[in-house]
Design an enzyme around this catalytic site. Structure first.
Site, PDB file in Angstrom:
ATOM      1  N   ASN A 171      -6.212  10.593  -0.946  1.00  0.00           N
ATOM      2  CA  ASN A 171      -6.305   9.452  -1.844  1.00  0.00           C
ATOM      3  C   ASN A 171      -5.838   9.838  -3.253  1.00  0.00           C
ATOM      4  O   ASN A 171      -5.628  11.017  -3.557  1.00  0.00           O
ATOM      5  CB  ASN A 171      -7.746   8.930  -1.890  1.00  0.00           C
ATOM      6  CG  ASN A 171      -8.215   8.427  -0.541  1.00  0.00           C
ATOM      7  OD1 ASN A 171      -7.543   7.609   0.091  1.00  0.00           O
ATOM      8  ND2 ASN A 171      -9.354   8.908  -0.081  1.00  0.00           N
ATOM      9  N   CYS A 189      -5.224   5.904   7.703  1.00  0.00           N
ATOM     10  CA  CYS A 189      -4.640   4.842   6.884  1.00  0.00           C
ATOM     11  C   CYS A 189      -3.684   4.063   7.765  1.00  0.00           C
ATOM     12  O   CYS A 189      -2.652   4.597   8.202  1.00  0.00           O
ATOM     13  CB  CYS A 189      -3.915   5.424   5.673  1.00  0.00           C
ATOM     14  SG  CYS A 189      -3.039   4.180   4.698  1.00  0.00           S
ATOM     15  N   GLY A 190      -4.001   2.801   8.031  1.00  0.00           N
ATOM     16  CA  GLY A 190      -3.185   1.991   8.914  1.00  0.00           C
ATOM     17  C   GLY A 190      -1.804   1.710   8.358  1.00  0.00           C
ATOM     18  O   GLY A 190      -0.802   1.775   9.079  1.00  0.00           O
ATOM     19  N   ASN A 225     -12.763   5.157   9.563  1.00  0.00           N
ATOM     20  CA  ASN A 225     -13.300   5.323   8.217  1.00  0.00           C
ATOM     21  C   ASN A 225     -14.218   4.132   7.943  1.00  0.00           C
ATOM     22  O   ASN A 225     -14.126   3.095   8.598  1.00  0.00           O
ATOM     23  CB  ASN A 225     -12.178   5.437   7.171  1.00  0.00           C
ATOM     24  CG  ASN A 225     -11.162   4.320   7.265  1.00  0.00           C
ATOM     25  OD1 ASN A 225     -11.275   3.411   8.085  1.00  0.00           O
ATOM     26  ND2 ASN A 225     -10.150   4.367   6.418  1.00  0.00           N
ATOM     27  N   ASN A 230       0.881  -1.174   0.000  1.00  0.00           N
ATOM     28  CA  ASN A 230       0.000   0.000   0.000  1.00  0.00           C
ATOM     29  C   ASN A 230       0.916   1.220   0.000  1.00  0.00           C
ATOM     30  O   ASN A 230       1.431   1.629   1.039  1.00  0.00           O
ATOM     31  CB  ASN A 230      -0.887  -0.041   1.242  1.00  0.00           C
ATOM     32  CG  ASN A 230      -2.027   0.956   1.231  1.00  0.00           C
ATOM     33  OD1 ASN A 230      -2.647   1.181   2.255  1.00  0.00           O
ATOM     34  ND2 ASN A 230      -2.335   1.556   0.101  1.00  0.00           N
ATOM     35  N   CYS A 249      -4.682  -2.652   3.011  1.00  0.00           N
ATOM     36  CA  CYS A 249      -5.398  -1.579   3.703  1.00  0.00           C
ATOM     37  C   CYS A 249      -5.383  -1.925   5.183  1.00  0.00           C
ATOM     38  O   CYS A 249      -5.974  -2.926   5.593  1.00  0.00           O
ATOM     39  CB  CYS A 249      -6.823  -1.448   3.187  1.00  0.00           C
ATOM     40  SG  CYS A 249      -7.817  -0.225   4.087  1.00  0.00           S
ATOM     41  N   GLU A 284     -10.561   0.298  -2.133  1.00  0.00           N
ATOM     42  CA  GLU A 284     -10.564   1.497  -1.299  1.00  0.00           C
ATOM     43  C   GLU A 284     -11.243   2.649  -2.020  1.00  0.00           C
ATOM     44  O   GLU A 284     -10.971   2.898  -3.204  1.00  0.00           O
ATOM     45  CB  GLU A 284      -9.136   1.892  -0.921  1.00  0.00           C
ATOM     46  CG  GLU A 284      -8.444   0.899  -0.006  1.00  0.00           C
ATOM     47  CD  GLU A 284      -7.213   1.503   0.648  1.00  0.00           C
ATOM     48  OE1 GLU A 284      -7.360   2.557   1.308  1.00  0.00           O
ATOM     49  OE2 GLU A 284      -6.124   0.924   0.500  1.00  0.00           O
ATOM     50  N   ARG A 285     -12.105   3.326  -1.291  1.00  0.00           N
ATOM     51  CA  ARG A 285     -12.784   4.483  -1.887  1.00  0.00           C
ATOM     52  C   ARG A 285     -11.728   5.527  -2.274  1.00  0.00           C
ATOM     53  O   ARG A 285     -10.834   5.856  -1.509  1.00  0.00           O
ATOM     54  CB  ARG A 285     -13.786   5.089  -0.901  1.00  0.00           C
ATOM     55  CG  ARG A 285     -13.180   5.534   0.412  1.00  0.00           C
ATOM     56  CD  ARG A 285     -14.174   6.201   1.330  1.00  0.00           C
ATOM     57  NE  ARG A 285     -13.501   6.656   2.550  1.00  0.00           N
ATOM     58  CZ  ARG A 285     -14.083   7.385   3.483  1.00  0.00           C
ATOM     59  NH1 ARG A 285     -15.336   7.744   3.387  1.00  0.00           N
ATOM     60  NH2 ARG A 285     -13.396   7.764   4.560  1.00  0.00           N
ATOM     61  N   HIS A 306     -16.147   0.834   6.536  1.00  0.00           N
ATOM     62  CA  HIS A 306     -15.789  -0.416   5.880  1.00  0.00           C
ATOM     63  C   HIS A 306     -17.005  -1.331   5.776  1.00  0.00           C
ATOM     64  O   HIS A 306     -17.819  -1.404   6.706  1.00  0.00           O
ATOM     65  CB  HIS A 306     -14.692  -1.148   6.659  1.00  0.00           C
ATOM     66  CG  HIS A 306     -13.396  -0.423   6.685  1.00  0.00           C
ATOM     67  ND1 HIS A 306     -12.465  -0.544   5.680  1.00  0.00           N
ATOM     68  CD2 HIS A 306     -12.890   0.466   7.580  1.00  0.00           C
ATOM     69  CE1 HIS A 306     -11.430   0.238   5.961  1.00  0.00           C
ATOM     70  NE2 HIS A 306     -11.655   0.849   7.107  1.00  0.00           N
ATOM     71  N   THR A 332      -6.603  -0.228   7.982  1.00  0.00           N
ATOM     72  CA  THR A 332      -7.896  -0.120   8.663  1.00  0.00           C
ATOM     73  C   THR A 332      -8.843  -1.206   8.167  1.00  0.00           C
ATOM     74  O   THR A 332      -9.646  -1.742   8.926  1.00  0.00           O
ATOM     75  CB  THR A 332      -8.521   1.272   8.443  1.00  0.00           C
ATOM     76  OG1 THR A 332      -8.622   1.535   7.039  1.00  0.00           O
ATOM     77  CG2 THR A 332      -7.692   2.361   9.111  1.00  0.00           C
ATOM     78  N   GLY A 333      -8.728  -1.546   6.867  1.00  0.00           N
ATOM     79  CA  GLY A 333      -9.561  -2.606   6.304  1.00  0.00           C
ATOM     80  C   GLY A 333      -9.240  -3.958   6.891  1.00  0.00           C
ATOM     81  O   GLY A 333     -10.140  -4.773   7.146  1.00  0.00           O
ATOM     82  N   ASN A 373     -15.102   1.690   1.957  1.00  0.00           N
ATOM     83  CA  ASN A 373     -14.047   0.750   1.598  1.00  0.00           C
ATOM     84  C   ASN A 373     -14.628  -0.649   1.731  1.00  0.00           C
ATOM     85  O   ASN A 373     -15.288  -0.945   2.732  1.00  0.00           O
ATOM     86  CB  ASN A 373     -12.855   0.903   2.540  1.00  0.00           C
ATOM     87  CG  ASN A 373     -12.329   2.328   2.586  1.00  0.00           C
ATOM     88  OD1 ASN A 373     -11.715   2.799   1.646  1.00  0.00           O
ATOM     89  ND2 ASN A 373     -12.582   3.019   3.686  1.00  0.00           N
TER      90      ASN A 373
END
Length: 278
Positions: A62, A71-72, A160, A11, A220, A211-212, A162, A222-223, A193
């Site tokens: 983004n 963003c993790g 954010n 990422n 991702c 990801e949006r 998900h 956080t995802g 996302n």
């Protein structure tokens, strides 16, 4: 503009040290630098800035220029940047984001950061706070029809929004077609996302993410947290820690139920530094 390209599990973002550089229009800059043909090539732009409330501030954009909250993978790279380039000598730092201040624990090997453990905060299930429009307070394993096919999604915010969707296989998933349909569903006023998840065993899941604002990415953070929490909540896996296998590598997610706090551990890598004329 001086920059450093970094990635966490593939990422990738362009990082700018705003202690030294000034970015006049970060949204437009993000679009330009993210272009993989005419720019540097990345999933977006991250600015490392001074903070009045934490050690540092992370501001992220983004690839389409839209500003993100958190963003993790990006925040792990921020930690590596500030330590490796001498902005701090501390192995525990705090970074301010649009979704709050995050605590980070750095693992240093050979005077360089190799791994970063991030306190990602509480998972949020309340539909209104994610936000997702729903007749129920929580969306857990709820059926949804997209282009005539029924899916089951669990919605969680990790700073954010998900939507986590289990599938039996991911290899033939046409994510470039399905991802945008979820992202732009009317149920998600701020877009979403989407994590498509396959359970490998009682401790491991595989994930592809749309990801949006960026499309499919190699990872991702956080995802991965949202996917692990959804997997535990729906009893797809036993409990923490959960290994999340992404296109760009693996992340370990631990959900501390007593604290109701999610911790993410993973690598951060410097690709190269340079200058670009904008």
């Amino acid at each position: 503009m001086k920059f450093t390209k970094m990635h966490g599990c593939g990422n990738d973002y362009v990082y700018v040290n705003c202690f030294e550089e000034k970015v006049e229009d970060p949204s437009e800059t993000a679009i330009k630098v993210s272009d993989r043909h005419f720019g540097i090539g990345s999933d977006g732009l991250i600015l490392i800035k001074p903070s009045k409330t934490a050690d540092f501030e992370m501001e992220m954009y983004n690839a389409d220029g839209s500003e993100g909250s958190m963003c993790g993978n990006g925040i792990r790279c921020v930690a590596k940047y500030v330590y490796d380039f001498g902005l701090t000598d501390q192995k525990n730092i705090r970074v301010a984001t649009k979704s709050g201040i995050k605590d980070l624990e750095l693992t240093v090997e050979g005077e360089k950061v190799s791994q970063v453990r991030v306190n990602m905060g509480e998972p949020v299930f309340e539909a209104e706070k994610i936000p997702v429009l729903s007749e129920t307070n929580q969306v857990i394993g709820e059926p949804v029809t997209v282009e005539g096919r029924e899916y089951y999604m669990t919605c969680i915010s990790m700073g954010n929004p998900h939507a986590v969707v289990p599938l039996k296989e991911l290899e033939n998933l046409k994510i470039e077609e399905t991802g945008p349909k979820f992202e732009k569903m009317e149920s998600f006023p701020d877009r979403v996302n989407t994590e498509f998840v396959k359970v490998l065993d009682r401790h491991t899941i595989q994930m592809r993410v749309w990801e949006r604002g960026s499309g499919e990415t190699y990872a991702c953070g956080t995802g991965a947290c949202a996917a692990a929490v959804a997997a535990i909540t729906n009893h797809w896996v036993e409990d923490s820690p959960v290994k999340v296998k992404l296109l760009g590598g693996d992340l370990e997610i631990f959900w501390d139920h007593a604290e109701n706090t999610v911790y993410m551990t993973g690598p951060a890598t410097i690709v190269y530094s340079g200058e670009i004329n904008l």
